[in-house]
Design a protein around this motif. Structure first.
Motif, mmCIF file in Angstrom:
data_model
loop_
_atom_site.group_PDB
_atom_site.id
_atom_site.type_symbol
_atom_site.label_atom_id
_atom_site.label_comp_id
_atom_site.label_asym_id
_atom_site.label_seq_id
_atom_site.Cartn_x
_atom_site.Cartn_y
_atom_site.Cartn_z
ATOM 1 N N ILE A 133 0.858 -1.182 0.000
ATOM 2 C CA ILE A 133 0.000 0.000 0.000
ATOM 3 C C ILE A 133 0.894 1.231 0.000
ATOM 4 O O ILE A 133 1.756 1.368 0.869
ATOM 5 N N ALA A 134 0.694 2.124 -0.954
ATOM 6 C CA ALA A 134 1.410 3.399 -0.963
ATOM 7 C C ALA A 134 0.492 4.462 -0.366
ATOM 8 O O ALA A 134 -0.629 4.649 -0.842
ATOM 9 N N ALA A 135 0.976 5.139 0.673
ATOM 10 C CA ALA A 135 0.234 6.228 1.308
ATOM 11 C C ALA A 135 0.928 7.526 0.916
ATOM 12 O O ALA A 135 1.992 7.853 1.443
ATOM 13 N N VAL A 136 0.336 8.258 -0.025
ATOM 14 C CA VAL A 136 1.014 9.382 -0.673
ATOM 15 C C VAL A 136 0.442 10.709 -0.204
ATOM 16 O O VAL A 136 -0.762 10.962 -0.337
ATOM 17 N N ASP A 137 1.323 11.553 0.307
ATOM 18 C CA ASP A 137 0.992 12.931 0.648
ATOM 19 C C ASP A 137 1.977 13.837 -0.084
ATOM 20 O O ASP A 137 3.149 13.486 -0.252
ATOM 21 N N GLY A 138 1.525 14.978 -0.544
ATOM 22 C CA GLY A 138 2.426 15.908 -1.207
ATOM 23 C C GLY A 138 2.926 15.373 -2.534
ATOM 24 O O GLY A 138 2.211 14.702 -3.281
ATOM 25 N N ALA A 139 4.206 15.670 -2.828
ATOM 26 C CA ALA A 139 4.767 15.353 -4.139
ATOM 27 C C ALA A 139 5.137 13.882 -4.284
ATOM 28 O O ALA A 139 5.764 13.294 -3.405
ATOM 29 N N ALA A 140 4.734 13.312 -5.402
ATOM 30 C CA ALA A 140 5.220 12.006 -5.859
ATOM 31 C C ALA A 140 5.661 12.235 -7.297
ATOM 32 O O ALA A 140 4.900 12.022 -8.237
ATOM 33 N N PHE A 141 6.871 12.733 -7.448
ATOM 34 C CA PHE A 141 7.376 13.138 -8.749
ATOM 35 C C PHE A 141 8.472 12.193 -9.229
ATOM 36 O O PHE A 141 9.220 11.636 -8.426
ATOM 37 N N GLY A 142 8.586 12.058 -10.539
ATOM 38 C CA GLY A 142 9.670 11.268 -11.109
ATOM 39 C C GLY A 142 9.728 9.869 -10.528
ATOM 40 O O GLY A 142 8.730 9.124 -10.541
ATOM 41 N N ALA A 143 10.906 9.513 -10.020
ATOM 42 C CA ALA A 143 11.074 8.187 -9.429
ATOM 43 C C ALA A 143 10.151 7.982 -8.236
ATOM 44 O O ALA A 143 9.812 6.844 -7.888
ATOM 45 N N GLY A 144 9.721 9.073 -7.590
ATOM 46 C CA GLY A 144 8.759 8.950 -6.497
ATOM 47 C C GLY A 144 7.408 8.470 -6.989
ATOM 48 O O GLY A 144 6.744 7.648 -6.344
ATOM 49 N N PHE A 145 6.976 8.979 -8.139
ATOM 50 C CA PHE A 145 5.748 8.496 -8.782
ATOM 51 C C PHE A 145 5.928 7.023 -9.140
ATOM 52 O O PHE A 145 5.053 6.188 -8.881
ATOM 53 N N SER A 146 7.075 6.697 -9.725
ATOM 54 C CA SER A 146 7.346 5.305 -10.106
ATOM 55 C C SER A 146 7.298 4.391 -8.888
ATOM 56 O O SER A 146 6.785 3.268 -8.964
ATOM 57 N N LEU A 147 7.844 4.854 -7.761
ATOM 58 C CA LEU A 147 7.837 4.041 -6.546
ATOM 59 C C LEU A 147 6.409 3.794 -6.074
ATOM 60 O O LEU A 147 6.062 2.681 -5.665
ATOM 61 N N ALA A 148 5.567 4.816 -6.129
ATOM 62 C CA ALA A 148 4.164 4.637 -5.749
ATOM 63 C C ALA A 148 3.476 3.615 -6.647
ATOM 64 O O ALA A 148 2.614 2.847 -6.194
#
Length: 259
Positions: A99-114
């Motif tokens: 489960i990815a719990a995303v707050d704020g920015a999920a950009f680039g590799a962060g988006f990919s990680l989510a």
């Protein structure tokens, strides 16, 4: 650990990216530490679900651009990614729910990680983008595999080509985010879902996730064979036997999706 926190409680593992000074950017240390955690997690059968989240006000701003200055050879650029491929594969193919719990920015590799997660939860202030082309780079961390399977090829192309930033609502409309929850309730909701998974059959969950991950690369006959083989294994588990008894005795099921 210098850039992440990892804890296991009641069968739920939580991996927190903890580098808020750089909005939890994935630097070399963080990549190595995530790999160590995922390697250990695969061996820890007590963990029934994994939550990925970020400390502070952001999930992950992507790769640490401060480490990209100067000339980088093709071989160096390749090794930068190849070094994390083992744990990326392990995470995407993990036989337990993520489960990815995303707050704020999920950009680039962060988006990919989510996108490696089975379920993505987001707060109203969450933002998603793949701005790789702005830096003359291509999407990485598995996005070429995960995103088209989640939203379809044309939409994946549009997001990668346009570098468009998605709000939480837009990401939900695209099929990336499953639920939007208030920031103050994000961790509690993630734990509620993870806690429900701890009451499910680990064998049935693992088989279901494995079949779903394989489904877009297989023909109908192969999937029917995988279905029959998996159901045979599931029928033979003690969990299935006990679940059938509970049903026949009109007792509540152990595994229920949280409202």
């Amino acid at each position: 650990m210098e850039t992440i926190r990892y804890a296991v409680e009641d069968g739920i593992a939580t991996l927190t990216l903890d580098y808020p000074a750089r909005k939890n950017a994935l630097n070399g240390t963080m990549r190595r530490e995530i790999g160590e955690v995922i390697h250990g997690l695969r061996q820890d059968s007590s963990v029934r679900a994994l939550i990925l989240t970020g400390a502070g006000t952001d999930f992950c701003s992507g790769g640490d651009i401060s480490t990209m200055k100067g000339q980088i050879s093709a071989d160096q650029g390749r090794q930068r990614l190849a070094a994390i491929h083992p744990w990326l594969e392990d995470l995407i193919q993990l036989d337990r729910p993520v489960i990815a719990a995303v707050d704020g920015a999920a950009f680039g590799a962060g988006f990919s990680l989510a996108l490696t997660a089975d379920i993505v939860l987001a707060t109203p202030r969450a933002r998603f983008a793949l701005p790789f082309l702005r830096l003359g780079l291509i999407p990485d961390c598995g996005a070429f595999y995960t995103l088209p399977r989640m939203i379809g090829l044309q939409r994946a192309k549009a997001l990668m080509f346009s570098m468009r930033e998605l709000s939480a609502e837009a990401a939900r409309d695209e099929g990336i985010v499953m639920e939007i929850v208030p920031a103050e309730a994000l961790q509690a909701r993630a734990r509620a879902i993870a806690s429900a998974f701890t009451e499910a059959s680990p064998v049935a969950l693992a088989l279901t996730k494995r079949a779903l991950n394989a489904s877009l690369n297989q023909d109908l006959h192969s999937m029917l064979e995988m279905e029959a083989d998996g159901q045979g294994i599931a029928f033979a588990t003690e969990y299935r036997e006990q679940a059938a008894t509970r049903f026949l005795d009109k007792q509540p099921a152990r595994y229920r999706w949280p409202d």
